[in-house]
Design a protein around this motif. Sequence first.
Motif, PDB file in Angstrom:
ATOM      1  N   HIS A  49      -9.006   1.249  -1.982  1.00  0.00           N
ATOM      2  CA  HIS A  49      -8.488   0.934  -3.311  1.00  0.00           C
ATOM      3  C   HIS A  49      -6.981   0.691  -3.267  1.00  0.00           C
ATOM      4  O   HIS A  49      -6.459  -0.167  -3.989  1.00  0.00           O
ATOM      5  N   ASP A  50      -6.292   1.401  -2.428  1.00  0.00           N
ATOM      6  CA  ASP A  50      -4.837   1.262  -2.341  1.00  0.00           C
ATOM      7  C   ASP A  50      -4.417  -0.147  -1.907  1.00  0.00           C
ATOM      8  O   ASP A  50      -3.311  -0.582  -2.205  1.00  0.00           O
ATOM      9  N   PRO A  86       1.364   5.456 -11.557  1.00  0.00           N
ATOM     10  CA  PRO A  86       2.172   4.879 -10.478  1.00  0.00           C
ATOM     11  C   PRO A  86       1.859   3.411 -10.209  1.00  0.00           C
ATOM     12  O   PRO A  86       2.623   2.740  -9.513  1.00  0.00           O
ATOM     13  N   ILE A  87       0.728   2.924 -10.735  1.00  0.00           N
ATOM     14  CA  ILE A  87       0.346   1.528 -10.530  1.00  0.00           C
ATOM     15  C   ILE A  87      -0.205   0.960 -11.834  1.00  0.00           C
ATOM     16  O   ILE A  87      -0.608   1.699 -12.735  1.00  0.00           O
ATOM     17  N   ALA A 132      -0.727  10.519 -16.752  1.00  0.00           N
ATOM     18  CA  ALA A 132      -0.845   9.833 -15.464  1.00  0.00           C
ATOM     19  C   ALA A 132      -2.259   9.999 -14.917  1.00  0.00           C
ATOM     20  O   ALA A 132      -2.848  11.091 -14.972  1.00  0.00           O
ATOM     21  N   PHE A 133      -2.804   8.916 -14.414  1.00  0.00           N
ATOM     22  CA  PHE A 133      -4.172   8.952 -13.899  1.00  0.00           C
ATOM     23  C   PHE A 133      -4.207   9.838 -12.646  1.00  0.00           C
ATOM     24  O   PHE A 133      -3.393   9.665 -11.733  1.00  0.00           O
ATOM     25  N   PRO A 134      -5.153  10.789 -12.577  1.00  0.00           N
ATOM     26  CA  PRO A 134      -5.133  11.796 -11.495  1.00  0.00           C
ATOM     27  C   PRO A 134      -5.787  11.306 -10.203  1.00  0.00           C
ATOM     28  O   PRO A 134      -6.773  11.879  -9.727  1.00  0.00           O
ATOM     29  N   VAL A 278       5.771  -1.788 -13.709  1.00  0.00           N
ATOM     30  CA  VAL A 278       5.804  -0.351 -13.444  1.00  0.00           C
ATOM     31  C   VAL A 278       7.148   0.082 -12.861  1.00  0.00           C
ATOM     32  O   VAL A 278       7.680   1.139 -13.230  1.00  0.00           O
ATOM     33  N   ARG A 279       7.712  -0.735 -11.970  1.00  0.00           N
ATOM     34  CA  ARG A 279       8.935  -0.324 -11.274  1.00  0.00           C
ATOM     35  C   ARG A 279      10.181  -1.078 -11.741  1.00  0.00           C
ATOM     36  O   ARG A 279      11.283  -0.783 -11.290  1.00  0.00           O
TER      37      ARG A 279
END
Length: 879
Positions: A49-50, A86-87, A132-134, A278-279
């Motif tokens: 997934h990453d 984070p994404i 935040a999604f865990p 996001v960033r």
Amino acid sequence: MDAERERLARSAAPDAPWRRWGPYLSERQWGTVREDYSATGDAWNHFPHDHARSRAYRWGEDGLGGVSDDKQRLCLSMALWNGRDPILKERPFGLTNGEGNHGEDVKEYYFYLDSTPTHSYLRYLYKYPQAAFPYDDLVTTNAARDARAFEYELLDTGVFEGGRYFDVFAEYAKAAPDDLLMLVTVANRGPEAATVHVLPTLWFRNTWSWGAGAARPALRAVEPGVIEAEHPGLGTYRLYCAADVPLLFTENETNHERLSGGRNASPYVKDGIGRHVVRGESGAVNPEMAGTKAAAHHTLTVPAGGEVTVRVRLAAGDVGPDPLGPGFDEVLRRRRAEADDFYAALAPPDLGRDGTLVLRQALSGLLWSKQYYYFDVETWLAEHGADPWTRTGQRNHGWFDMTADDVLLMPDTWEYPWFAAWDLAFHAVALSVVDLDLAKHQIEVLLSERYLHANGQVPAYEWAFGDVNPPVQAWAARFVDSLDRRLHGGGDLDFVERVFQKLLVNHTWWVNRKDPDGRNVFQGGFLGLDNIGVFDRSAALPTGGTLDQADGTAWMAFYTQTMVQMAAELSDRAPAYEDLAVRFAQAFLRISASTDRVGDLKEEMWDETDGFFYDVLRLPYGEATRLKVRSLVGLLPLCATTVFTPRADESQARLFNRVREFASRHPDLAEGMSAADRPGVAGRRMLSLLDERKLRRLLARMLDEDEFLGPYGIRSLSRHHAEHPYTFHVQGREYKVAYLPAESDSRMFGGNSNWRGPVWFPVNVLLIRALLHLYAFYGDDFTVECPTGSGHRMTLFEVSKEISDRLVRTFLRGRDGRRPVYGGQRVFQEDPHWRDLIQFHEYFHGDDGAGLGAAHQTGWTSLVAVLMIVYGRLSATDF
């Protein structure tokens, strides 16, 4: 005729204009065999997934509740960001087969709420936490649990506590076949106002990086709020957005720098929009407002308990001066109403509100499971360096001439974004109640020259095309044609003949490859039933020798019966088909006789003492023994039951006279005649593996609530094995089969499937079909105790209805207000924003009906819709 049925009537072909756009975009494409270019063949770890947000896919795209054209050239979906993740949320998250304590598992909540067959209207819901999604918590906590523990789900993490989440609804409505409206509605279920970023995203599948000279499509901003998409094959489309919303552009190209430390040809890569949002990386998106991936970036503050909307429109032609104005609302209103009309006409009048809700979501989930599937196996093998002649050393190396390029009904859009042969047959049966033409196409596609192996084998599934699924295509074709005759009269003999001609080749493959000793006793490996046996039936037996499979033999008996039916129907066209019908009937008699030759022998499948069928293990030194596991393997011979209705031209009588003559010349086959040598009710004839004595004994087992008959259907393993596990010892090692009503404690087949106790809809439906055929033959005079030992007697029709009602009750709210499918999950049982959202799982707890396995395997579990419709609409022999 309502508006949607008029569209269907104009859309018989699978590529008809009204079908061109649909939910053909998977929720997940990463981690599939097609996207695996590793040296080891480890698809999951090669493409985690990453990597998905940064790596351009080769064969298919994915997105949250997205749509695409039917060749997946241009895709439209939504991306979300809650300001804390984070994404960017562009696709659901889940565990790989090695990460989950019960195998792969999606860890998100999304629901397919509505769809018409032509996808003139679609509605989807995604539940997005405001915290935040865990990601890490889901991976590490599940990794710490063993196969005996429950899975750790997203609800367990606490991110939905206090209602702090967004309900994100995506609706699509077609103003015309090439004019698609998208309305995103974000509802804040929490106690405070919250901000969310919504990015309707448009992109091209990367087709230009894989072949020299391939044309590159382009997206560009042509005016405020308008993105123009030009594709050499698809033509020109425009995406209309609000004029004051920023448009972000990048390329659908792999970020080699992030994934491997390589060099990117351009600073604009697939994850550029996510990095920008996001960033805050302004250099990650193209200031020239051009590329192959683009998004409209809406930043929305949603009041507590309130909602906000986002509108976009993708169209090929002129849509007037105000594409998002009042006309937009009118199209949505009209398509919603047409969807209501379509399902109102489909639902039986006595179904009630809750039953209608279940029916509609079951069929909508099935329709959302239509995915574009592209796989040129020869090209894939060449890209892996496989020798074009020997093709050894690579997965699916024997399937070099297979080319898939179709919209197919998948088992699941996240965990199984690829077809499986027997799943697809069941999907076609369920689909036929809403879209007969496409159901026929789904049956025929795997039999086409692009899929069917030169030796006659039907490809099983992507991970191993050469594996074997049960041969249920013939029955599916018969069901679809029966429904066609019921609705329109006359049926479609052209369709039957096309399918029959291909199945002739496939049936021959089965006889040549899966009856190695020529004894009319069939093998086949796991046959879709994964871990149901004592051993892994797809691997070499630890004892050596071979396994005579009661289910493999029953499947072939059922297949052969159906070929008799089809050939008999086609004999109206040519007398040669009657000869084929006789040959198949003779083949059935041989199979029937092989299951129980004269005398009670331990090497035969039928066990006279137990009144049950078992697999037979044949050892290398000549001995044989029954593997006495009471499972669906031993009930499947019941499914090999088919009734033949008398025909006015006496052709059926002639057929059965020829069969009787054959049996008289071969007395050892007379036992296999069962009821074929005498007429039943209304002159009907029947082929069955069970005579009346065996039938009563087998039904006594199946209808015993301490064995197979559960509160919500027929279990896959007898509860007898809860206290009495079956054990078998080989070279100091114990092999054990125990009743497991919920998830498996075995890692066989990855541990993500359990046939050792739970209820599975597809086999239940075939058992119900068999009971209806038996009732058509025996009539009201034949009764059995149901449940066994209760003293309450039922006809076989009443038994079939009892099992059907138990299956349907899995999803219906009971007198206590609870749905069995959700077990002890309080939020699904009680919360008004969850309690009417139905998930159609892969299988169900054998004792309490709770949903298990893949949470969105609407494909074959949508057969519940058939059960809700079929009684009162079809005759017993139609089913």
